[in-house]
Structure formats: structure tokens, C-alpha cells
Design an enzyme around this catalytic site. Structure first.
Site, PDB file in Angstrom:
ATOM      1  N   GLY A  11      31.702  12.728 -58.661  1.00  0.00           N
ATOM      2  CA  GLY A  11      31.621  13.127 -57.699  1.00  0.00           C
ATOM      3  C   GLY A  11      30.843  14.387 -58.331  1.00  0.00           C
ATOM      4  O   GLY A  11      30.621  15.148 -58.103  1.00  0.00           O
ATOM      5  N   ARG A  37      27.501   8.380 -52.629  1.00  0.00           N
ATOM      6  CA  ARG A  37      26.085   8.518 -52.443  1.00  0.00           C
ATOM      7  C   ARG A  37      25.696   7.638 -52.505  1.00  0.00           C
ATOM      8  O   ARG A  37      25.291   7.204 -53.623  1.00  0.00           O
ATOM      9  CB  ARG A  37      25.959  10.281 -51.973  1.00  0.00           C
ATOM     10  CG  ARG A  37      26.186  11.005 -50.851  1.00  0.00           C
ATOM     11  CD  ARG A  37      25.244  12.243 -50.830  1.00  0.00           C
ATOM     12  NE  ARG A  37      26.584  13.658 -51.318  1.00  0.00           N
ATOM     13  CZ  ARG A  37      26.745  14.923 -51.003  1.00  0.00           C
ATOM     14  NH1 ARG A  37      25.357  15.530 -51.299  1.00  0.00           N
ATOM     15  NH2 ARG A  37      27.521  15.961 -51.731  1.00  0.00           N
ATOM     16  N   ASP A  52      32.717   3.664 -56.586  1.00  0.00           N
ATOM     17  CA  ASP A  52      33.698   4.612 -55.650  1.00  0.00           C
ATOM     18  C   ASP A  52      35.029   5.115 -56.423  1.00  0.00           C
ATOM     19  O   ASP A  52      35.903   3.633 -56.735  1.00  0.00           O
ATOM     20  CB  ASP A  52      33.807   3.915 -54.566  1.00  0.00           C
ATOM     21  CG  ASP A  52      35.227   4.067 -53.000  1.00  0.00           C
ATOM     22  OD1 ASP A  52      35.963   4.749 -53.911  1.00  0.00           O
ATOM     23  OD2 ASP A  52      35.379   3.237 -52.345  1.00  0.00           O
ATOM     24  N   TYR A 141      45.550  20.013 -49.830  1.00  0.00           N
ATOM     25  CA  TYR A 141      44.923  19.471 -50.798  1.00  0.00           C
ATOM     26  C   TYR A 141      45.692  20.720 -51.631  1.00  0.00           C
ATOM     27  O   TYR A 141      45.768  19.957 -52.828  1.00  0.00           O
ATOM     28  CB  TYR A 141      44.025  20.527 -49.590  1.00  0.00           C
ATOM     29  CG  TYR A 141      43.073  21.132 -51.427  1.00  0.00           C
ATOM     30  CD1 TYR A 141      41.527  19.715 -51.837  1.00  0.00           C
ATOM     31  CD2 TYR A 141      43.116  22.098 -51.820  1.00  0.00           C
ATOM     32  CE1 TYR A 141      41.304  20.266 -52.692  1.00  0.00           C
ATOM     33  CE2 TYR A 141      41.561  22.381 -52.821  1.00  0.00           C
ATOM     34  CZ  TYR A 141      40.909  21.651 -53.056  1.00  0.00           C
ATOM     35  OH  TYR A 141      39.702  21.733 -54.269  1.00  0.00           O
TER      36      TYR A 141
HETATM   37  N1  SER Z   1      37.496  25.742 -52.637  1.00  0.00           N
HETATM   38  C1  SER Z   1      38.187  25.370 -52.444  1.00  0.00           C
HETATM   39  C2  SER Z   1      39.155  25.198 -51.096  1.00  0.00           C
HETATM   40  O1  SER Z   1      38.201  26.382 -50.250  1.00  0.00           O
HETATM   41  C3  SER Z   1      39.831  25.671 -53.413  1.00  0.00           C
HETATM   42  O2  SER Z   1      40.134  24.657 -54.656  1.00  0.00           O
HETATM   43  O3  SER Z   1      39.311  23.920 -50.322  1.00  0.00           O
END
Ligand code: SER
Length: 318
Positions: A11, A37, A52, A141
Site C-alpha cells: 500500500g 497501481r 496484489d 471498516y
Molecule cells: N481516517 C480513517 C477513515 O476516515 C480512519 O482510520 O476512514
């Protein structure tokens, strides 16, 4: 210090990766930078390769080819994008982590993997969030971060993998743009202030969030990775704090330097995400265990961001 080590950044073309590669190279590490990328779209001060991270074979081949000893795993779909593509977000975030942890177990690699304030949720205390607290996030997330924290700890306890982590606050930097995050407004605002003198903020004016300037963040990562293992008492993920502010606070700090700057507020779905996250973080464990201390506050960050972005060609930027 463990310089001249072969380290791989996954990344590396992202917001954190770009700055981390610069910082690692400056510190004398032998870095191989990777991302999905194409190479011609990437500008980094280290050898670069397309990898990847969702492909175990791809990852293994790259690690073996370069004799990698430490992996910085920064591949992730961030909070706002993952709400649009929940299963893709979960798969990307978790699959890549498992591949790295498995490879680390087999090859005795050291690993850095970031968690986030998104690991917290509506039931977490809002202020001075303790290291050990309620983590019941309501975003995909956030769920991937809590699960990831527990898996990294598991690989450490069960297999002795030296994997280390911090819970990043919102990160503000000038080298590379963030993408798909809830805290991205705090980067966007600078470009709009310099280019148009105004900004429409996608969070409400009063949403206080923990934030950090990128130079502190990457220094923290490197300091954690260089800390003696026996000092570390947290193998889920360390709380680290910089400073906290709401959109109206950063707007005011910008207005002190650009007096005509104006801001309006048009909160969208990201405002709802932000309101599930805490305001301030207690980072005592990181300070005690490995000497963490931020150098920047809101004012010194704003001064530096404006100067740095002005040094770049503002008109050619997003
Ligand atoms: N900066 C991140 C987000 O906004 C939080 O870890 O998803």
C-alpha cells in the site's frame, strides 16, 4: 538501530504509505515499495513493484524475491468506501492481513499493521478513551479493525509473530491524498482554501475527532517498530493521540492565515460515521511502553500544511 534491514511496504502509493516510504528511506532502511497501481503512476524514493496483497502467491513471491524481513501492511479500504462496498471492504482488509500474518508465521517476518479510531463505536467513552475499552464499532471498516487487532494479538500469542500496531487517528498530510475516509475533509480543506478560498465540509461543524499530522504518525510507526519487544505490553493495537478538533476549529486556524477563507457545512453519510467515533484518546500506554509523544498541534500542523502545499503546484492538484 535496525537499519539496512529489508522492509516491504504494502500500500506504498497510499496516503500513509507514501510518507512512510520517505521516512524509512531517510532512516536508512532498504525499502521495497509495493501497491496495485501501475509503476508509471507512482513516484516514490524506493524501488517499486506491483503486488496484489489479496493474492497470497503474489505476496509470497515478492517477499521471497527480495529477502524481506519486515512488512508494513498498509493496504485497506477506508471507512466511507467500505460502507458502500461492505463485503469487498471486509475481504480486502481481512484477506490481505491473513496473508501477511501467515507469511510472517512461516518466515518469522516482523509486521506493522495499523488499526484506527474506527475500532471504537457509539458505546465507547467519548473522551480520553482508555487503551482497554469497549470496542463495538458500527462500520465495516471498524469491524475489520477490531477483528484485525484480535488476530494480530492471536498470532503473537499463539505463534510468536512480532506484529505491532497503533490505532491511527485521522491523518493529515501533504504528500499524498487520502481516499475514501471519514477524516479526509481535514486534508481536502487545505487544497480548497488555497485554490478557491472556500470549502464545503461533509461533516457538521461541531464533530470533534482525534487527528494527527503525518510526520508524527510515520515517526511513531518507526519508533514502535524499533522499540525493544520486551517493552511492549499491548499486542492488539496501541492508542496514540495527536490533537483533537472539529471542522470549525480547523477552519478558524486556516482563517487566521487566509483571512478571506469561508466554510459551509453540508453533512452527508460520513457525518453519521464520525459521530460514532470518540473525541479524545488516552495514549498513556504508548507513552510509557515505547516513548510515544507527538510533536505537532493544530496550529503548527496548519502552518506547515499551508506552506508545503503552496510549494507544490496548487493548480495541478485535485
Ligand atoms: N481516517 C480513517 C477513515 O476516515 C480512519 O482510520 O476512514
Amino acid at each position: 538501530m535496525a537499519t539496512q534491514q529489508k522492509v516491504m511496504v504494502l500500500g506504498a502509493a497510499g496516503q500513509v504509505g507514501t510518507d512512510l516510504v520517505h521516512a524509512l528511506v531517510q532512516r536508512g532502511y532498504d525499502v521495497i515499495a509495493t501497491d496495485i497501481r501501475p509503476a508509471d503512476q507512482v513516484d516514490l524514493p524506493a524501488p517499486y513493484e506491483v503486488v496484489d496483497a489479496t493474492s497470497a502467491d503474489n505476496l509470497r513471491a515478492a517477499v521471497e524475491r527480495h529477502g524481506v524481513q519486515t512488512v508494513y501492511h498498509l493496504v485497506a479500504m477506508l471507512s466511507a468506501t467500505a460502507e458502500r462496498f461492505p463485503h469487498r471492504g471486509w475481504t480486502l482488509n481481512m484477506q490481505s492481513l491473513f496473508h501477511v500474518l501467515e507469511l510472517a508465521r512461516e518466515k518469522r517476518l516482523r509486521v506493522f499493521w495499523p488499526s484506527s479510531i474506527a475500532a471504537f463505536g457509539p458505546t465507547t467513552p467519548k473522551d480520553a478513551v482508555p487503551q482497554h475499552t469497549i470496542t463495538e464499532p458500527t462500520t465495516v471498516y471498524g469491524i475489520s479493525k477490531v477483528a484485525g487487532e484480535l488476530w494480530t494479538q492471536y498470532y503473537h500469542l499463539k505463534y510468536g509473530v512480532d506484529v505491532r500496531s497503533v490505532r491511527f487517528p485521522g491523518l493529515i498530510g501533504w504528500r499524498a491524498m487520502p481516499g475514501g475516509g471519514t477524516t479526509d475533509y481535514a486534508v481536502d480543506i487545505f487544497y480548497h482554501a488555497l485554490r478557491e478560498g472556500s470549502y464545503t465540509c461533509f461533516l457538521g461543524e461541531d464533530v470533534v475527532l482525534p487527528m494527527m499530522y503525518m510526520p508524527d504518525a510515520v515517526r511513531g510507526v518507526i519508533e514502535l517498530m524499533e522499540a525493544p519487544a520486551e517493552r511492549l505490553t499491548v499486542r492488539t493495537s496501541y492508542n496514540i493521540a495527536g490533537f483533537s478538533f472539529a471542522p470549525r476549529d480547523i477552519a478558524e486556524a486556516i482563517r487566521r492565515r487566509i483571512p478571506d477563507f469561508t466554510i459551509r457545512y453540508a453533512p452527508d453519510h460520513r457525518d453519521a460515521i464520525a459521530r460514532t467515533w470518540p473525541h479524545t484518546i488516552d495514549d498513556t500506554a504508548a507513552r510509557t511502553d515505547w516513548g510515544w509523544a507527538p510533536a505537532y498541534d493544530l496550529d503548527t500542523m496548519v502552518t506547515d500544511m499551508l506552506a508545503r502545499i503552496q510549494q507544490k503546484a496548487v493548480s495541478s492538484l485535485p
